[in-house]
Design a protein around this motif. Structure first.
Motif, PDB file in Angstrom:
ATOM      1  N   GLN A 164       0.831  -1.208   0.000  1.00 36.06           N
ATOM      2  CA  GLN A 164       0.000   0.000   0.000  1.00 36.06           C
ATOM      3  C   GLN A 164       0.866   1.257   0.000  1.00 36.06           C
ATOM      4  O   GLN A 164       0.511   2.263  -0.627  1.00 36.06           O
ATOM      5  CB  GLN A 164      -0.918  -0.018   1.235  1.00 36.06           C
ATOM      6  N   LEU A 165       2.001   1.221   0.688  1.00 41.82           N
ATOM      7  CA  LEU A 165       2.930   2.359   0.664  1.00 41.82           C
ATOM      8  C   LEU A 165       3.430   2.609  -0.759  1.00 41.82           C
ATOM      9  O   LEU A 165       3.603   3.757  -1.179  1.00 41.82           O
ATOM     10  CB  LEU A 165       4.124   2.091   1.595  1.00 41.82           C
ATOM     11  N   LYS A 166       3.634   1.514  -1.501  1.00 36.13           N
ATOM     12  CA  LYS A 166       4.070   1.655  -2.902  1.00 36.13           C
ATOM     13  C   LYS A 166       2.935   2.231  -3.750  1.00 36.13           C
ATOM     14  O   LYS A 166       3.163   3.142  -4.567  1.00 36.13           O
ATOM     15  CB  LYS A 166       4.497   0.291  -3.444  1.00 36.13           C
ATOM     16  N   ILE A 167       1.716   1.741  -3.535  1.00 36.66           N
ATOM     17  CA  ILE A 167       0.562   2.262  -4.287  1.00 36.66           C
ATOM     18  C   ILE A 167       0.367   3.749  -4.010  1.00 36.66           C
ATOM     19  O   ILE A 167       0.048   4.535  -4.915  1.00 36.66           O
ATOM     20  CB  ILE A 167      -0.717   1.460  -3.916  1.00 36.66           C
ATOM     21  N   ASN A 168       0.583   4.140  -2.736  1.00 35.64           N
ATOM     22  CA  ASN A 168       0.431   5.550  -2.351  1.00 35.64           C
ATOM     23  C   ASN A 168       1.626   6.405  -2.744  1.00 35.64           C
ATOM     24  O   ASN A 168       1.686   7.589  -2.402  1.00 35.64           O
ATOM     25  CB  ASN A 168       0.224   5.654  -0.842  1.00 35.64           C
ATOM     26  N   LYS A 169       2.613   5.782  -3.433  1.00 37.24           N
ATOM     27  CA  LYS A 169       3.819   6.477  -3.920  1.00 37.24           C
ATOM     28  C   LYS A 169       4.677   7.075  -2.794  1.00 37.24           C
ATOM     29  O   LYS A 169       5.332   8.094  -2.968  1.00 37.24           O
ATOM     30  CB  LYS A 169       3.442   7.561  -4.940  1.00 37.24           C
ATOM     31  N   ILE A 170       4.647   6.430  -1.646  1.00 41.47           N
ATOM     32  CA  ILE A 170       5.510   6.838  -0.530  1.00 41.47           C
ATOM     33  C   ILE A 170       6.879   6.183  -0.690  1.00 41.47           C
ATOM     34  O   ILE A 170       7.896   6.745  -0.312  1.00 41.47           O
ATOM     35  CB  ILE A 170       4.862   6.458   0.812  1.00 41.47           C
ATOM     36  N   ILE A 171       6.898   4.974  -1.252  1.00 40.22           N
ATOM     37  CA  ILE A 171       8.151   4.293  -1.569  1.00 40.22           C
ATOM     38  C   ILE A 171       8.103   3.844  -3.022  1.00 40.22           C
ATOM     39  O   ILE A 171       7.029   3.678  -3.601  1.00 40.22           O
ATOM     40  CB  ILE A 171       8.384   3.074  -0.645  1.00 40.22           C
ATOM     41  N   ASP A 172       9.282   3.654  -3.630  1.00 37.16           N
ATOM     42  CA  ASP A 172       9.337   3.213  -5.024  1.00 37.16           C
ATOM     43  C   ASP A 172       9.390   1.681  -5.105  1.00 37.16           C
ATOM     44  O   ASP A 172       9.393   0.990  -4.082  1.00 37.16           O
ATOM     45  CB  ASP A 172      10.527   3.849  -5.745  1.00 37.16           C
ATOM     46  N   ASP A 173       9.451   1.161  -6.323  1.00 37.05           N
ATOM     47  CA  ASP A 173       9.429  -0.294  -6.529  1.00 37.05           C
ATOM     48  C   ASP A 173      10.614  -0.983  -5.857  1.00 37.05           C
ATOM     49  O   ASP A 173      10.454  -2.045  -5.247  1.00 37.05           O
ATOM     50  CB  ASP A 173       9.444  -0.612  -8.034  1.00 37.05           C
ATOM     51  N   GLU A 174      11.807  -0.388  -5.994  1.00 41.17           N
ATOM     52  CA  GLU A 174      13.005  -1.011  -5.432  1.00 41.17           C
ATOM     53  C   GLU A 174      12.927  -1.064  -3.910  1.00 41.17           C
ATOM     54  O   GLU A 174      13.249  -2.084  -3.286  1.00 41.17           O
ATOM     55  CB  GLU A 174      14.258  -0.240  -5.863  1.00 41.17           C
ATOM     56  N   THR A 175      12.464   0.027  -3.293  1.00 47.87           N
ATOM     57  CA  THR A 175      12.321   0.063  -1.828  1.00 47.87           C
ATOM     58  C   THR A 175      11.276  -0.949  -1.383  1.00 47.87           C
ATOM     59  O   THR A 175      11.466  -1.646  -0.371  1.00 47.87           O
ATOM     60  CB  THR A 175      11.921   1.469  -1.362  1.00 47.87           C
TER      61      THR A 175
END
Length: 797
Positions: A434-445
């Motif tokens: 969900q953090l990735k979907i919300n653009k708080i972290i990127d794919d690599e993170t």
């Protein structure tokens, strides 16, 4: 029920009979509270169980229920130590029958022991499935190329997700079965209700040996009915029966239920002096001590500072009040934080859904307060669960708490990010997604964090499954060799070298990002693992051969850009690896390169310290003393914290003392060792107890110098001081052996041969704990100690 003497005793008073039994139990335990012979403790626990059963009849309400839970725990402790004793089993059966009458159960002839047997079968099935799934996992080899590594990491993430979901479902179904049996036993419930799970069950990270943290929610409006108190009593007894079914599994350690006669009065936290190592800690409930109690019956006992109780059987609106700031602060053990993550287990789903919606609304309404609370908690956790600092401390420790050092060093902070961003999902994997979907972290993170969670879950689950217990400690009882840490060997064996190195590199960088205040304000960050991160963790995990070989490959390839600062620190790790492999010329070559090329003050400080050690260990004593004299003025010019400045002064004074001791300049050596002790007083307290172990080393060295000077009385004083410090702070066993040897020689030279024999024999016994049996006859230290014993015995004749 077996007849026992009738006692007039209040709930807070210990009877003479119980005190007598506690005294008998203590005699059957060693100085660490571990039973010498569990079989001999069985009758003691049985008699204690009878006392609490009798005591339950003399009190009312919640205290009565508490005593019944203690009683059944003690009966099962007795049975687990002497399973063939028919009287123990008979009394447990009578207890269960009596309990159903006390609870006014509808099904008064319910077979609680039979229900427990069925639960045991479900547990065995769950554990067997988990064992098979773990065995199917493969570790990632160090030889795998980068593209192949990514695919294998993704596979491990998916496999661990599947394993955790499967365990969670089986665990939830098992608790649902128990709840169904409790409802059948108690009869039709007086209102709608729901059981909500918390903790690792809510996070979908439960293990087959985890405890069950839960609450009972009543339908809204129940508190307005005339029979509300009767409703509460129904669910209280429901909870007691639930407890008894689980306690009959014999996987609950005795200290969990806080038996007053076993409490250690010298400890402020109310912990027990009795250490139950016999019971395999498995499926149980959260402890019933005042700071725990994450169970429906809640906090039953009051303390002097917290004179209130907390019950977790409540209508939805009343339970939601614990999320308010005043109630949360008053309760005193972060109950609001616990209630934020939950899952449905059993009962009426609409009641649970109402609570879940209420939690979301309450958190939004009190957003500022909860955000501030979470940020304070996050700051505290970053201080207490520091992955890098824990790993640093672990290098000189015999045991590792894998829950704190490995599991919590990532999952705790993923959970914190989920709460800060109002993400409802409980699973760490789901929060990361969900953090990735919300653009708080990127794919690599997202990938790196997911992989870290997979590794941490695999480590914790593997350790529990191997020990068949919720036992977080990996390692040995005593520290033998600081250069060959068995903890690291064990962890590498579980997940493989590559995964372990990457895990700690990810955990360190993740925590570094969270410590950065600017990034916490916008809460957007990216993790990138650099070569310097890998080298640092290879070194920290004592994989020195790998550090050296990878450095040679790095120099040949050097395909990835590395800053001069990072390269300098990589050289530093390689230099220390050569040093620990006793390759002093290679180490000195790298120290000199850093000395010439780097302006980093912290790095220069490390070079001074280890170059001096290299020179000393190479036998170049005069050069070492010249170098120390040369760099001492430079320390003043380095931009170091006070603690770091005193740390290098301490080490240089100690190394100077070692040189002078070897050169037989004993008086000067003693001055240096004493100066080193003085400097240690100014080192950061977070390095305690390491600095106390080093203080013990200084005292031991002073003792040897005094011995060489013929001052045996003073040498004995220093040796005994060293021994006390070493025992208190778990110094390596080989250092303790040297202390016994020094003291033995001192008494021997004073003509006190009997005392010497005792000390040399202690040295031999201690060496026998870490020198392999097949090498004991050829070990020089063992041979010397035996020769000393023979010489003393000859003198006694």
């Amino acid at each position: 029920m077996t007849k026992t003497k009738k006692m007039e005793v209040s709930s807070g008073t210990l009877s003479p009979e119980e005190l007598k039994l506690a005294k008998e139990l203590r005699k059957n335990c060693d100085n660490k509270g571990k039973e010498k012979n569990p079989f001999n403790s069985a009758s003691i626990f049985h008699q204690m169980g009878l006392i609490y059963w009798e005591r339950s009849k003399q009190v009312s309400c919640m205290t009565r229920k508490f005593h019944l839970i203690r009683s059944v725990t003690l009966f099962n402790a007795a049975l687990s130590r002497h399973s063939s004793n028919w009287q123990f089993e008979k009394d447990l059966q009578k207890f269960c029958a009596d309990l159903l009458k006390c609870a006014n159960a509808k099904k008064f002839d319910a077979d609680l022991l039979g229900i427990t047997k069925n639960v045991g079968k479900l547990i065995s099935e769950m554990r067997e499935e988990a064992k098979k799934d773990l065995q199917a996992l493969t570790n990632i080899s160090c030889d795998v190329k980068k593209d192949g590594q990514r695919k294998l990491e993704i596979r491990k993430i998916e496999n661990m997700k599947t394993i955790q979901i499967k365990i969670t479902q089986m665990y939830n179904n098992m608790m649902k079965y128990i709840a169904e049996q409790c409802e059948i036993t108690m009869g039709e419930p007086p209102c709608k209700y729901a059981i909500a799970g918390m903790g690792s069950l809510a996070r979908c990270e439960i293990t087959p040996y985890s405890d069950f943290e839960h609450i009972i929610l009543l339908e809204e409006g129940a508190q307005e009915k005339e029979i509300y108190q009767e409703m509460l009593e129904y669910f209280r007894w429901f909870s007691v029966i639930f407890h008894v079914i689980v306690l009959n599994l014999q996987e609950t350690i005795v200290p969990f239920v806080g038996i007053p006669s076993l409490i250690d009065e010298s400890k402020k936290d109310g912990s027990s002096w009795f250490y139950d190592v016999h019971t395999k800690c498995g499926i149980s409930f959260d402890g019933m001590k005042p700071y725990a109690c994450k169970i429906p019956l809640g906090r039953i006992e009051k303390t002097e500072k917290k004179s209130w109780t907390t019950e977790l059987i409540k209508p939805v609106s009343k339970m939601l009040r614990y999320l308010d700031s005043d109630e949360d602060l008053k309760n005193g053990y972060h109950l609001a934080d616990i209630l934020m993550k939950h899952c449905f287990v059993f009962g009426d789903k609409s009641v649970y859904d109402e609570f879940a919606d209420g939690v979301r609304v309450t958190l939004r309404q009190g957003k500022n307060y909860h955000h501030e609370t979470l940020m304070r908690q996050l700051e505290e956790d970053l201080q207490n669960v520091d992955a890098f600092r824990s790993l640093h401390a672990l290098r000189r420790s015999s045991q590792c708490d894998i829950k704190r050092v490995v599991y919590r060093s990532t999952t705790l902070f993923i959970s914190a990010l989920g709460k800060l961003h109002e993400i409802d999902e409980g699973s760490s994997f789901a929060i990361i997604n969900q953090l990735k979907i919300n653009k708080i972290i990127d794919d690599e993170t997202s990938h790196l964090l997911s992989y870290a969670i997979a590794v941490s879950c695999q480590v914790r689950l593997t350790v529990y499954m191997e020990k068949e217990s919720q036992n977080d400690n990996v390692g040995e009882d005593q520290f033998y060799d600081e250069w060959n840490n068995k903890v690291f060997t064990k962890l590498v064996g579980i997940v493989g070298e590559r995964s372990l190195v990457n895990y700690f590199a990810i955990a360190k960088k993740f925590q570094q990002n969270l410590r950065c205040e600017e990034k916490l304000q916008d809460l957007k960050f990216a993790l990138v693992l650099e070569p310097v991160d890998k080298f640092e963790m290879l070194y920290m995990l004592q994989l020195y051969d790998r550090v050296i070989s990878d450095w040679e490959s790095f120099l040949q390839e050097k395909t990835q850009f590395v800053s001069f600062h990072d390269e300098s620190w990589m050289r530093y790790r390689v230099a220390k690896s050569h040093y620990y492999k006793h390759q002093y010329s290679n180490s000195l070559h790298l120290w000199e390169w850093i000395e010439m090329n780097s302006n980093d003050s912290v790095l220069k400080k490390e070079v001074m310290r280890y170059k001096a050690r290299c020179l000393y260990d190479s036998g170049r004593l005069h050069e070492t003393l010249q170098f120390i004299a040369q760099v001492r003025p430079e320390i003043e010019r380095l931009n170091l914290s006070e603690s770091r400045s005193y740390r290098i002064r301490t080490d240089l004074a100690f190394i100077s003392g070692l040189c002078k001791q070897k050169l037989a300049h004993y008086h000067e050596a003693i001055k240096d060792y004493k100066q080193s002790i003085v400097y240690r007083n100014y080192i950061d307290q977070r390095d305690f107890p390491l600095k106390e172990i080093q203080r013990a080393e200084c005292c031991y060295r002073i003792g040897w110098c005094l011995y060489e000077l013929g001052d045996y009385d003073e040498a004995i004083k220093e040796g005994e001081t060293s021994l006390r410090h070493g025992e208190k702070h778990s110094a390596p066993l080989n250092k303790m052996c040297e202390c016994y040897k020094l003291l033995g020689l001192c008494h021997m030279n004073k003509g006190e041969y009997q005392k010497s024999v005792e000390l040399f024999q202690k040295e031999i016994a201690l060496r026998g704990q870490f020198v392999p049996r097949e090498k004991q006859d050829s070990d020089d230290n063992m041979k010397d100690a035996k020769i000393n014993v023979e010489a003393c015995q000859e003198s006694l004749k």
